[in-house]
Design a protein around this motif. Sequence first.
Motif, PDB file in Angstrom:
ATOM      1  N   GLU A  37       4.967  -2.951  -4.244  1.00 49.86           N
ATOM      2  CA  GLU A  37       4.702  -2.523  -2.982  1.00 49.86           C
ATOM      3  C   GLU A  37       5.757  -2.834  -1.812  1.00 49.86           C
ATOM      4  OE1 GLU A  37       1.817  -0.455  -1.992  1.00 49.86           O
ATOM      5  OE2 GLU A  37       1.428  -0.377  -4.276  1.00 49.86           O
ATOM      6  N   PRO A  41       4.741   2.000  -0.677  1.00 51.01           N
ATOM      7  CA  PRO A  41       3.361   2.039  -1.273  1.00 51.01           C
ATOM      8  C   PRO A  41       3.280   2.951  -2.599  1.00 51.01           C
ATOM      9  CG  PRO A  41       3.431   2.791   1.281  1.00 51.01           C
ATOM     10  CD  PRO A  41       4.828   2.892   0.701  1.00 51.01           C
ATOM     11  N   ARG A  57       5.813   6.294  -9.531  1.00 50.81           N
ATOM     12  CA  ARG A  57       4.621   6.267  -8.943  1.00 50.81           C
ATOM     13  C   ARG A  57       3.622   7.046  -9.695  1.00 50.81           C
ATOM     14  NH1 ARG A  57       6.301   7.740  -2.854  1.00 50.81           N
ATOM     15  NH2 ARG A  57       6.927   9.699  -3.350  1.00 50.81           N
TER      16      ARG A  57
END
Length: 82
Positions: A37, A41, A57
């Motif tokens: 993180e 994000p 991600r």
Amino acid sequence: MISTNSDNPLAAIEFIRRLKQVCHDLEDMPEGGAPREDFAPGVRILVFERRVTIAYRIVNDRVQVLRLFYAGRNTPSAFREN
């Protein structure tokens, strides 16, 4: 550095083939990488053969590879570059 011997293009091609396969394999185990993180994000990383860090991600049940880094690089600061 892709190959320890720059006179061996076949070794470099094989390295890239393995790297691409690992990226494709992330689809089967997307949570195999460590959450980071501090990068951004939802970012995860996976180190490949102690040479390359794969930053990715999971978006809508798909893996999105964001960046590939030389494993010796300070990846958090490099991730924020550009």
